[in-house]
Design an enzyme around this catalytic site. Sequence first.
Site, PDB file in Angstrom:
ATOM      1  N   TYR A 138       0.776  -1.432   0.172  1.00 33.43           N
ATOM      2  CA  TYR A 138       0.184   0.023   0.144  1.00 33.43           C
ATOM      3  C   TYR A 138       0.944   1.126  -0.200  1.00 33.43           C
ATOM      4  O   TYR A 138       0.760   2.232  -0.806  1.00 33.43           O
ATOM      5  CB  TYR A 138      -0.937  -0.110   1.243  1.00 33.43           C
ATOM      6  CG  TYR A 138      -1.756   1.159   1.430  1.00 33.43           C
ATOM      7  CD1 TYR A 138      -2.888   1.340   0.742  1.00 33.43           C
ATOM      8  CD2 TYR A 138      -1.479   2.172   2.352  1.00 33.43           C
ATOM      9  CE1 TYR A 138      -3.751   2.359   0.863  1.00 33.43           C
ATOM     10  CE2 TYR A 138      -2.244   3.313   2.555  1.00 33.43           C
ATOM     11  CZ  TYR A 138      -3.550   3.450   1.779  1.00 33.43           C
ATOM     12  OH  TYR A 138      -4.058   4.410   2.315  1.00 33.43           O
ATOM     13  N   LYS A 151       1.053   4.231  -2.835  1.00 36.90           N
ATOM     14  CA  LYS A 151       0.835   5.705  -2.427  1.00 36.90           C
ATOM     15  C   LYS A 151       2.097   6.738  -2.528  1.00 36.90           C
ATOM     16  O   LYS A 151       2.171   7.761  -3.002  1.00 36.90           O
ATOM     17  CB  LYS A 151       0.416   5.908  -1.027  1.00 36.90           C
ATOM     18  CG  LYS A 151      -0.982   5.119  -0.776  1.00 36.90           C
ATOM     19  CD  LYS A 151      -2.053   5.887  -1.528  1.00 36.90           C
ATOM     20  CE  LYS A 151      -3.522   5.217  -1.451  1.00 36.90           C
ATOM     21  NZ  LYS A 151      -4.339   6.189  -1.997  1.00 36.90           N
TER      22      LYS A 151
HETATM   23  P1  NAP Z   1     -13.624   3.853   1.468  1.00 40.80           P
HETATM   24  O1  NAP Z   1     -14.469   4.407   2.557  1.00 40.80           O
HETATM   25  O2  NAP Z   1     -12.999   2.184   1.213  1.00 40.80           O
HETATM   26  O3  NAP Z   1     -13.868   4.388   0.017  1.00 40.80           O
HETATM   27  C1  NAP Z   1     -13.056   4.040  -1.053  1.00 40.80           C
HETATM   28  C2  NAP Z   1     -13.995   3.911  -2.420  1.00 40.80           C
HETATM   29  O4  NAP Z   1     -13.060   3.660  -3.564  1.00 40.80           O
HETATM   30  C3  NAP Z   1     -15.062   2.978  -2.061  1.00 40.80           C
HETATM   31  O5  NAP Z   1     -16.156   3.471  -2.797  1.00 40.80           O
HETATM   32  C4  NAP Z   1     -14.611   1.827  -3.107  1.00 40.80           C
HETATM   33  O6  NAP Z   1     -15.549   1.126  -3.727  1.00 40.80           O
HETATM   34  C5  NAP Z   1     -14.071   2.547  -4.074  1.00 40.80           C
HETATM   35  N1  NAP Z   1     -13.094   1.707  -5.069  1.00 40.80           N
HETATM   36  C6  NAP Z   1     -12.364   0.940  -4.442  1.00 40.80           C
HETATM   37  N2  NAP Z   1     -11.683   0.224  -5.340  1.00 40.80           N
HETATM   38  C7  NAP Z   1     -12.259   0.910  -6.697  1.00 40.80           C
HETATM   39  C8  NAP Z   1     -11.742   0.561  -7.973  1.00 40.80           C
HETATM   40  N3  NAP Z   1     -10.883  -0.391  -8.569  1.00 40.80           N
HETATM   41  N4  NAP Z   1     -12.357   1.341  -9.024  1.00 40.80           N
HETATM   42  C9  NAP Z   1     -13.034   2.495  -8.559  1.00 40.80           C
HETATM   43  N5  NAP Z   1     -13.568   2.694  -7.157  1.00 40.80           N
HETATM   44  C10 NAP Z   1     -13.017   1.717  -6.277  1.00 40.80           C
HETATM   45  O7  NAP Z   1     -11.981   4.387   1.638  1.00 40.80           O
HETATM   46  P2  NAP Z   1     -11.467   5.932   2.232  1.00 40.80           P
HETATM   47  O8  NAP Z   1     -11.093   6.010   3.750  1.00 40.80           O
HETATM   48  O9  NAP Z   1     -12.729   7.080   1.975  1.00 40.80           O
HETATM   49  O10 NAP Z   1     -10.498   6.191   1.314  1.00 40.80           O
HETATM   50  C11 NAP Z   1     -10.281   7.243   0.239  1.00 40.80           C
HETATM   51  C12 NAP Z   1      -8.783   7.184   0.081  1.00 40.80           C
HETATM   52  O11 NAP Z   1      -8.268   7.889   0.776  1.00 40.80           O
HETATM   53  C13 NAP Z   1      -8.246   6.032  -0.546  1.00 40.80           C
HETATM   54  O12 NAP Z   1      -7.401   6.158  -1.654  1.00 40.80           O
HETATM   55  C14 NAP Z   1      -7.360   5.723   0.693  1.00 40.80           C
HETATM   56  O13 NAP Z   1      -6.219   4.926   0.329  1.00 40.80           O
HETATM   57  C15 NAP Z   1      -7.132   7.262   1.323  1.00 40.80           C
HETATM   58  N6  NAP Z   1      -6.592   7.403   2.535  1.00 40.80           N
HETATM   59  C16 NAP Z   1      -7.565   7.022   3.340  1.00 40.80           C
HETATM   60  C17 NAP Z   1      -7.044   7.124   4.861  1.00 40.80           C
HETATM   61  C18 NAP Z   1      -8.033   7.016   6.078  1.00 40.80           C
HETATM   62  O14 NAP Z   1      -7.607   7.255   7.200  1.00 40.80           O
HETATM   63  N7  NAP Z   1      -9.344   6.694   5.594  1.00 40.80           N
HETATM   64  C19 NAP Z   1      -5.874   7.495   5.329  1.00 40.80           C
HETATM   65  C20 NAP Z   1      -4.705   7.498   4.120  1.00 40.80           C
HETATM   66  C21 NAP Z   1      -5.445   7.458   2.840  1.00 40.80           C
HETATM   67  P3  NAP Z   1     -16.085  -0.061  -3.097  1.00 40.80           P
HETATM   68  O15 NAP Z   1     -17.484   0.133  -1.967  1.00 40.80           O
HETATM   69  O16 NAP Z   1     -16.857  -1.188  -4.202  1.00 40.80           O
HETATM   70  O17 NAP Z   1     -15.127  -0.968  -2.325  1.00 40.80           O
END
Ligand code: NAP
Length: 248
Positions: free
Chosen positions: A151, A155
Amino acid sequence: MKTAIVTGAGSGIGRAIAHRLAEDGCAVAVLDLNSDSAGRVAGEIGEKGNTAAAFGGVDVSDRGQVDAAIQQIRDTLGPPAVLVNNAGITGFKKFLNISDEVWDRTLAINLSGPFYCCQAVVPDMVEAGWGRIVNISSSSAQGGQQFMAHYVASKAGLIGMTKSLALELGPSGITVNTIPPGFVDTPMLRNSEEHGLLGGTIEQHADRTPVRRPGRPEDIAAACSFLCSDEAGYITGQIVGVNGGRNT
Ligand code: NAP
């Protein structure tokens, strides 16, 4: 009205960014792998009197699906002016247990996905002489994170792509920045907590965070909104941390 594409907009941070950019006056393409959640979020935005359309069932790791969806977006909402590469998957595995399949899938979604999306929209932005790209990376790529080499590598690659693209596209009026979120309360984070992968509860982590709370998706959306504005035209190639002070 500018057209903004937000990937992974059906959930968490992407959903908040889609709402915010629509409130800012953009016509938002809510793109997600999950058709139900994409439709739900586009509906929520419409109920507030703002403009959005759902593009569900699109896997950003598939160049053909990305190109087809972005052509549909061009035809229905207009040429993309803003792209937020937010879709991503996480994963926790000891280094020696990371299989080729897990490595490849993580890189395909988190790094190749933004690459395909950028290549699909940059010609529109160059033609308009204006564009905004925001890549959602991760604070884990700033400091490293055990059990997340795949991961973090994906990133960190996204941060590198951001910096290079900023240099290349600056003369065309396009800015490219990255927000590395840290510890934002979303379904992804809750899922990691439920599986015991955070090394403590969200509340325990909050106690160790300088601002003493987890991040909210809206915190990321606010920074993203600014980076996508006209006012942010002199900001490019930057890593804009939104993490409650966990990384400085
Ligand atoms: P999340 O709630 O899991 O949302 C991610 C979304 O991306 C989901 O709707 C998912 O769809 C969709 N997705 C996954 N794989 C995909 C694909 N191949 N094509 C199109 N859509 C896809 O996650 P989040 O926490 O909001 O994270 C959003 C971003 O922030 C990510 O890139 C994550 O790495 C980054 N991030 C988050 C955090 C944190 O603390 N939350 C920290 C650092 C970075 P499904 O519902 O079908 O899975």
